[in-house]
Scaffold this active site. Structure first.
Site, PDB file in Angstrom:
ATOM      1  N   HIS A 104       1.001  -0.826   0.188  1.00 46.41           N
ATOM      2  CA  HIS A 104       0.412   0.078  -0.209  1.00 46.41           C
ATOM      3  C   HIS A 104       0.838   1.312  -0.064  1.00 46.41           C
ATOM      4  CE1 HIS A 104       1.512  -0.130   3.783  1.00 46.41           C
ATOM      5  NE2 HIS A 104       1.214   0.797   4.481  1.00 46.41           N
ATOM      6  N   ASP A 106       0.797   5.063   2.154  1.00 49.12           N
ATOM      7  CA  ASP A 106      -0.151   5.976   3.159  1.00 49.12           C
ATOM      8  C   ASP A 106      -0.984   6.339   2.437  1.00 49.12           C
ATOM      9  OD1 ASP A 106       1.461   3.912   5.049  1.00 49.12           O
ATOM     10  OD2 ASP A 106       3.036   5.964   5.163  1.00 49.12           O
ATOM     11  N   HIS A 273       4.688  -0.177   0.155  1.00 47.37           N
ATOM     12  CA  HIS A 273       5.333  -0.692   1.095  1.00 47.37           C
ATOM     13  C   HIS A 273       4.092  -1.876   2.230  1.00 47.37           C
ATOM     14  CE1 HIS A 273       3.630   3.073   3.109  1.00 47.37           C
ATOM     15  NE2 HIS A 273       3.734   1.867   4.761  1.00 47.37           N
ATOM     16  N   ARG A 289       5.477   6.757  13.739  1.00 50.11           N
ATOM     17  CA  ARG A 289       5.537   7.448  12.636  1.00 50.11           C
ATOM     18  C   ARG A 289       4.879   8.813  12.176  1.00 50.11           C
ATOM     19  NH1 ARG A 289       1.183   4.169   8.156  1.00 50.11           N
ATOM     20  NH2 ARG A 289      -0.464   6.711   8.820  1.00 50.11           N
TER      21      ARG A 289
HETATM   22  C1  OGA Z   1       3.220   2.560   8.485  1.00 50.44           C
HETATM   23  C2  OGA Z   1       3.571   0.464   7.592  1.00 50.44           C
HETATM   24  C3  OGA Z   1       5.107  -0.739   8.100  1.00 50.44           C
HETATM   25  C4  OGA Z   1       6.228  -1.238   8.330  1.00 50.44           C
HETATM   26  O1  OGA Z   1       4.332   2.329   9.342  1.00 50.44           O
HETATM   27  O2  OGA Z   1       3.280   2.528   7.286  1.00 50.44           O
HETATM   28  O3  OGA Z   1       2.903   0.100   6.919  1.00 50.44           O
HETATM   29  O4  OGA Z   1       7.071  -2.835   8.569  1.00 50.44           O
HETATM   30  N1  OGA Z   1       5.084   0.100   8.334  1.00 50.44           N
HETATM   31  O5  OGA Z   1       6.065  -1.215  10.322  1.00 50.44           O
HETATM   32 MN    MN Z   2       2.140   1.812   5.688  1.00 52.95          MN
END
Ligand code: OGA
Ligand code: MN
Length: 298
Positions: A104, A106, A273, A289
């Site tokens: 995806h 974000d 990701h 994040r």
């Molecule tokens: C995010 C996500 C993936 C991870 O924080 O947006 O998709 O590996 N994380 O933590």
């Molecule tokens: Mn993400």
């Protein structure tokens, strides 16, 4: 002296010579921003930053979002989303435990989807000397560039719907299936109707032009795209499946193995990701994040 080392074939670079706990002068910030947009994923190792410093650095790229999942925001810092498998004293999840189950970008379901996200690792799971919980990143601009011309023409002008409701349903179903298989059990806070209504479905072009680099990339993803607009459902789903498989071919992917103190940023306009859920308590993972608001995709 700031240095930039490209790692993946099409994306991913380590930036050294930067201390993110201190404000960067304009020239250094411009170098960092250029390296970031050129490489689509960029990371800094060995950073020691507070939530305030994390916010201050990422705010220089634009307005920070406050996540729909209110329950997973860091106390006192609504701009920080906690991504973690940890539980509090009462056994409640302290953050989002299932972020990134599918490929995806974000907040692609927002009218103004995220420009970039910056994830700071505080604790990283490790077992027998092996680090777990890698994150995969795929360049949708490199993937688009490699498509045959006939397919590029087929995609021109095509639109897709990004839906938060679709995503939460899909995630909950995947979670149920995992539980039934005896897999990793997490606490799924079902979204409230109010949360769902705050992010109504949006339509975006399938081929998006990057607002900074001008590169074209595929702005669809298996987590949030519910369907292609104006196309027979089966035909649309088959086309989406073909594109999803193309985007994550190894040559378009950089996989990050985390160390505590990494601050890693990815470009949500040109990168997808995915998390790797190969760890569980007592192995601990704690990440913070921030995400910067972007522009309406065109
Ligand atoms: C995010 C996500 C993936 C991870 O924080 O947006 O998709 O590996 N994380 O933590
Ligand atoms: Mn993400």
């Amino acid at each position: 002296m700031i240095t930039v080392n490209r790692i993946g074939k099409h994306l991913g670079a380590e930036i050294s010579g930067v201390d993110l706990s201190k404000p960067l002068d304009d020239d250094s910030f411009a170098q960092v921003a250029r390296a970031f947009f050129d490489n689509e994923v960029a990371f800094f190792r060995n950073q020691k930053i507070t939530p305030d410093q994390h916010i201050a650095f990422t705010q220089r790229f634009g307005v920070l979002e406050q996540h729909v999942r209110k329950e997973s925001r860091l106390d006192g810092f609504p701009e920080i989303l906690v991504v973690s498998n940890l539980l509090d004293d009462k056994g409640n999840a302290i953050g989002a435990q299932d972020a990134g189950r599918f490929w995806h970008s974000d907040l692609s379901y927002k009218h103004e989807p995220s420009m970039l996200s910056a994830l700071y690792s505080v604790e990283v799971p490790e077992k027998a000397g092996r680090v777990l919980g890698d994150t995969g990143f795929a360049s949708t601009t490199a993937a688009y560039a490699a498509l045959p011309d006939a397919l590029k023409q087929r995609l021109a002008g095509l639109k897709n719907v990004h839906s938060y409701r679709f995503y939460r349903d899909k995630n909950a179903r995947a979670q149920e299936a995992e539980k039934a298989r005896g897999g990793r059990v997490i606490q799924e806070h079902a979204p409230t109707e109010e949360q769902l209504k705050s992010v109504p479905d949006v339509e975006t072009p399938v081929v998006r032009t990057h607002p900074v680099s001008g590169r074209k990339g595929l702005f669809i993803n298996e987590a949030h795209t519910s369907h292609l607009v104006g196309m027979d459902k089966a035909e649309g789903d088959a086309l989406l499946a073909e594109l999803y498989a193309h985007i994550v071919k190894p040559e378009f992917v950089y996989t990050h193995t985390w160390r505590p103190g990494d601050l890693l940023m990815w470009d949500n306009c040109s990168v997808q990701h995915k998390a790797t859920f190969d760890y569980d308590l007592p192995l601990r993972r704690l990440m913070y994040r921030t995400t910067v608001r972007g522009t309406v995709p065109v």
